[in-house]
Design a protein around this motif. Structure first.
Motif, PDB file in Angstrom:
ATOM      1  N   CYS A  98      -5.327   1.893   8.081  1.00 28.84           N
ATOM      2  CA  CYS A  98      -5.140   2.755   7.038  1.00 28.84           C
ATOM      3  C   CYS A  98      -6.648   2.573   6.351  1.00 28.84           C
ATOM      4  N   CYS A 137       0.876  -1.162  -0.044  1.00 29.43           N
ATOM      5  CA  CYS A 137      -0.152  -0.118  -0.021  1.00 29.43           C
ATOM      6  C   CYS A 137       0.921   1.186  -0.020  1.00 29.43           C
ATOM      7  N   CYS A 187       0.151   3.851   3.390  1.00 30.25           N
ATOM      8  CA  CYS A 187       0.596   3.584   4.597  1.00 30.25           C
ATOM      9  C   CYS A 187       2.106   3.025   4.425  1.00 30.25           C
ATOM     10  N   CYS A 197      -6.002   0.544   2.600  1.00 32.42           N
ATOM     11  CA  CYS A 197      -5.778  -1.097   2.505  1.00 32.42           C
ATOM     12  C   CYS A 197      -6.868  -1.496   3.581  1.00 32.42           C
TER      13      CYS A 197
HETATM   14 ZN   LIG Z   1      -2.426   1.259   3.483  1.00 36.06          ZN
END
Ligand SMILES: [Zn+2]
Length: 82
Positions: A56, A32, A35, A59
């Motif tokens: 996050c 991701c 993050c 995700c």
């Molecule tokens: Zn993420």
């Protein structure tokens, strides 16, 4: 750092009329980018309290993303060569 790199070879399927004009595939397990693979962020509350771990929003806390790729086959806009 290793990367998940995949290549798609695009070619029309044999039985387009029977299977439809759309193909879909999934490329799983990408880190991701929001993050950076952590899956969470520290959130500072307004009042003086301990920081809170927040998942996050991109995700959902997994740190990974899947790419869902859709290919739609349609008539070409290129002129046919004679
Ligand atoms: Zn993420």
């Amino acid at each position: 750092m290793s990367k998940n790199r995949q290549v798609i070879t695009v070619s029309p399927p044999l039985f387009l009329k029977e299977t439809g004009r759309k193909e879909q595939m999934r490329s799983a397990g990408h880190i991701c980018s929001h993050c950076h693979g952590n899956g969470w962020f520290w959130r500072q509350p307004d009042v003086e309290k301990d920081s809170v771990k927040e998942a996050c929003p991109i995700c959902g806390g997994s740190g990974r993303l899947d790419a869902v790729i859709t290919i739609e086959w349609c008539p070409s806009e290129e002129r046919r060569k004679v």
